[in-house]
Design a protein around this motif. Structure first.
Motif, short mmCIF file in Angstrom:
data_model
loop_
_atom_site.label_atom_id
_atom_site.label_comp_id
_atom_site.label_asym_id
_atom_site.label_seq_id
_atom_site.Cartn_x
_atom_site.Cartn_y
_atom_site.Cartn_z
N LEU A 78 -24.77 -23.28 -7.26
CA LEU A 78 -24.05 -24.23 -8.14
C LEU A 78 -23.94 -25.60 -7.46
N PHE A 93 -27.20 -27.30 -7.63
CA PHE A 93 -27.44 -27.81 -8.99
C PHE A 93 -26.75 -29.17 -9.18
N ILE A 94 -25.51 -29.24 -8.73
CA ILE A 94 -24.74 -30.48 -8.90
C ILE A 94 -25.33 -31.61 -8.04
N MET A 148 -31.39 -29.54 -14.80
CA MET A 148 -31.06 -28.38 -15.62
C MET A 148 -32.20 -27.35 -15.67
N PHE A 175 -32.82 -25.83 -12.17
CA PHE A 175 -31.78 -24.88 -11.78
C PHE A 175 -31.94 -23.56 -12.53
N LEU A 176 -32.16 -23.68 -13.85
CA LEU A 176 -32.23 -22.46 -14.65
C LEU A 176 -33.41 -21.58 -14.25
N TYR A 226 -32.74 -20.35 -10.43
CA TYR A 226 -31.58 -19.47 -10.27
C TYR A 226 -31.79 -18.13 -10.98
N THR A 227 -32.31 -18.19 -12.21
CA THR A 227 -32.54 -16.92 -12.92
C THR A 227 -33.62 -16.09 -12.20
N LEU A 280 -19.24 -17.02 -11.68
CA LEU A 280 -19.76 -16.56 -10.39
C LEU A 280 -19.56 -15.05 -10.26
N ARG A 302 -27.67 -11.53 -15.14
CA ARG A 302 -28.58 -12.45 -14.46
C ARG A 302 -29.06 -13.56 -15.41
N PRO A 315 -26.29 -17.86 -15.24
CA PRO A 315 -26.85 -19.23 -15.19
C PRO A 315 -26.57 -20.04 -16.45
N LEU A 355 -22.88 -21.20 -16.33
CA LEU A 355 -22.70 -22.26 -15.32
C LEU A 355 -23.27 -23.59 -15.82
N THR A 356 -24.45 -23.53 -16.44
CA THR A 356 -25.07 -24.77 -16.94
C THR A 356 -24.19 -25.40 -18.02
N VAL A 392 -21.02 -27.02 -16.49
CA VAL A 392 -21.25 -28.29 -15.77
C VAL A 392 -21.57 -29.42 -16.76
N PHE A 396 -19.34 -38.61 -13.89
CA PHE A 396 -19.89 -37.61 -12.97
C PHE A 396 -18.85 -37.12 -11.97
N VAL A 446 -17.46 -33.78 -12.58
CA VAL A 446 -18.27 -32.63 -12.13
C VAL A 446 -17.90 -32.27 -10.68
N LEU A 506 -16.28 -28.78 -9.34
CA LEU A 506 -16.77 -27.99 -8.21
C LEU A 506 -15.63 -27.68 -7.23
#
Lengths: 150, 498
Positions: A86, A89-90, A102, A105-106, A109-110, B219, B391, B395, B398-399, B402, B412, B415, B419
């Motif tokens: 995470l 990603f940020i 985006m 990350f996807l 991460y997946t 998480l 799985r 993600p 989380l996406t 954010v 920003f 964000v 975190l």
């Protein structure tokens, strides 16, 4: 007496509250410092009491204690590694913006979590598309472009 | 006044716009209810960043509908797959899943869903009827009383929602401290901003709430891994569903008793739906002619917890709206949503915005009915949602978290705050601190300070010498005495049993 994670955390709280009260006492108006000083002192006292309770609590049976510790350690390592994703990603978003970060990350991460390549790519493409559609096209919000592209 | 407001509420309720947002809420509530390990907190917090584009009449029905139907969705997974969709549905699994294993899945589902709807609608109607009685009381509240009401809310959430009482109180106080960051209206002094213009308005509520609630949950999904639900396809027949529905109406006293337990638990802040489901399950077992059969698949064991968990919503909404004290952790997010759309939680909701409050109660009724109408025919297909592996889910969540946090104010730094509070939320969760307490303290902190200085200015340092304030102080002290006494009593019973 045993130092646990919770005990360390309570000590951090106490240190933070000392700093907060000291800082608040320097404020100009009594109305500004009243609540920070009262609440900071209360949290300091309660944390101290809870710390004492945590450290003097009767120990569980050795095997149960070991099992609990190892379970906590494994979940902490899981949280740390997923939290690192995470944070990454940020960080990438800060540099390159959402539109690049985006999908990156996807996919990564997946894949890391055990998804197949094709599924990861489809999820990344679909999610990025939906996000772009919802925020940029429908809501007229410009997603962050990153310091390198801005 | 109440009749006018009720007329306006009916007009609001009939607007297609409201039904659109309520429909979205029902869909989201059912989906998050069906997927195990997600739950109401994650569902509600995910919607927070989108509220800035909505009016109060759109945002609140959306969130209230989510809260109203999430346990209905959870019942489907609990009965058909043996996995509680949400934590309070755990009691439903005890008899619901054994019924499915015996081939009575349809009957269990019919009883669970209709029981949920009856409990949810019944207590919402009761809440509606109680509004005229509460109104005169609410109108007599002054700033001094509000100070203690806010304190009472934080103490209830901190002390009664399980875990260590001290850690709960520390959490509530930390939330209050977090709310102090930024410009203070009373003195025009900026506190704890360290020269940052960003912190001048304090922390963004969306970033803080998402960080404390959504990030640790997402998480957690990733860490647990796998798909929680087993991959069995179950076909549910109409005959069984009707039989289950008939069971609900045949057990009228059980329905009444369980809904009443749910309502009372909902009214008392901080106790939560899990308590209501297990208390009503226990009472149903105690009153049953065949208590030994409970746990092997009896329909009363499904009806009791399902009536109670949906029944809790009516009571919780009443306390949240009338007093600004959330009846549950989810209520904390409803309060946060009220602030985001420009409303002040507390008595104003029953005075200035009475029509909106009544509309929300009608939303609870409608959402419960619509959810059952969706679930009855589609339940066996809906269980497939529960099989989405974490799985993929983690993600995605989380996406969304954010991006939505950034989009809320196009800033920003939000964000980064997300975190930081994500890490804080995770640590609080792992060490048994009370996350709803922190967020409630933060949400109500500024109001608390405002009322405190107003009361001091109006009535001096003896501002608490008013009958209502003294009653509230007595209740707060009572909570502190009751909680350790209850724990000591439970410990003694365990020792005696051993």
């Amino acid at each position: 007496m045993k130092m646990t994670g919770a005990a360390y955390m309570l000590m951090i709280f106490m240190a933070l509250m000392v700093a907060l009260v000291a800082y608040s006492l320097g404020m100009a108006h009594y109305k500004s410092k009243l609540l920070p000083v009262v609440l900071g002192s209360a949290v300091f006292l309660m944390s101290g009491l809870e710390l004492w309770r945590t450290m003097t609590r009767r120990k569980p049976a050795r095997s149960a204690e070991e099992a609990e510790e190892s379970e906590k350690k494994s979940s902490w390592s899981g949280y740390l590694s997923n939290g690192a994703w995470l944070t990454g990603f940020i960080l990438v978003t800060y540099l390159l913006g959402f539109l690049v970060a985006m999908p990156l990350f996807l996919i990564s991460y997946t894949r890391w979590l055990g998804t197949r390549w094709l599924t990861a790519i489809v999820i990344a493409a679909a999610t990025s598309g939906v996000m772009y559609g919802v925020f940029e096209a429908a809501m007229q919000i410009e997603l962050y472009r990153g310091v390198l592209f801005d | 006044m109440v009749i006018d407001a009720f007329g306006q509420a009916l007009l609001n309720f009939l607007s297609p716009n409201l039904w659109l947002f309520m429909g979205m809420g029902i869909a989201a509530g059912l989906i998050f209810g069906i997927i195990p390990t997600t739950g109401a907190l994650l569902a509600l917090s995910l919607f927070l960043p989108f509220l800035f584009t909505m009016t109060a009449e759109q945002a609140l029905p959306l969130l209230v509908a989510i809260g109203s139907v999430i346990f209905t969705g959870g019942a489907v997974t609990s009965i058909l797959l043996g996995v509680p969709g949400t934590v309070p549905n755990a009691a439903t699994v005890l008899d619901g899943y054994p019924m499915t294993q015996k081939g009575e899945g349809g009957r269990a589902l019919g009883a669970g869903l209709v029981g949920s709807a009856v409990g949810g609608t019944g207590t919402a109607v009761l809440a509606l009827l109680l509004v005229p009685l509460l109104l005169p009381m609410v109108m007599t509240l002054r700033s001094a009383d509000m100070v203690f009401l806010v304190l009472m809310g934080i103490c209830f959430i901190a002390v009664l929602s399980g875990g260590s009482m001290l850690r709960g109180l520390i959490s509530g106080a930390l939330g209050l401290l977090l709310s102090l960051v930024g410009f203070q209206q009373v003195t025009a002094v900026d506190r704890f901003t360290f020269g940052s213009v960003y912190l001048y308005d304090g922390f963004t509520m969306v970033a803080l709430a998402m960080g404390i609630f959504a990030i640790p949950e997402a998480l957690s999904l990733a860490v647990k891994g796998g798909s929680i639900a087993r991959s069995t396809d179950i076909v549910v027949g109409w005959k069984g569903l009707f039989q289950g529905a008939r069971d609900v109406f045949r057990n009228r006293f059980l329905v009444f008793q369980s809904s009443a337990i749910g309502f009372i638990v909902g009214v008392i802040p901080g106790i939560g739906a899990l308590v209501s489901t297990f208390v009503s399950y226990g009472m149903a077992k105690q009153r049953s002619k065949y208590p030994e059969k409970f746990g092997t698949g009896v329909v009363e064991g499904v009806i009791a917890p399902e009536c109670a968990n949906n029944g809790k919503e009516g009571g919780a909404l009443l306390t949240t709206l009338a007093l600004g004290i959330p009846g549950s952790a989810e209520g904390v997010l409803i309060l946060a949503a009220m602030m985001l759309v420009g409303l002040t939680p507390g008595p104003e909701m029953l005075t200035k915005h009475l029509d909106l409050s009544l509309t929300l109660m009608l939303v609870v009724i409608a959402a419960n009915i619509v959810a059952v109408m969706i679930c009855l025919p589609l339940a066996s297909y809906m269980t497939r949602i529960a099989k989405v592996p974490s799985r993929i889910l983690a993600p995605l969540v989380l996406t969304i978290v954010v991006v939505a946090t950034y989009a809320y104010a196009e800033e920003f730094k939000d964000v980064i705050v997300l975190l930081i509070f994500g890490a804080v939320g995770l640590v609080l969760k792992q060490f048994g601190f009370n996350r709803p307490g922190v967020v409630l303290g933060f949400v109500l902190g500024r109001l608390f300070e405002k009322y405190l200085f107003l009361a001091l200015a109006l009535d001096g340092v003896t501002f608490f010498m008013r009958p209502i304030s003294l009653i509230l102080i007595a209740i707060i002290i009572g909570v502190f005495v009751f909680s350790p006494a209850k724990k000591a009593f439970q410990r003694r019973r365990v020792v005696e049993k051993a």
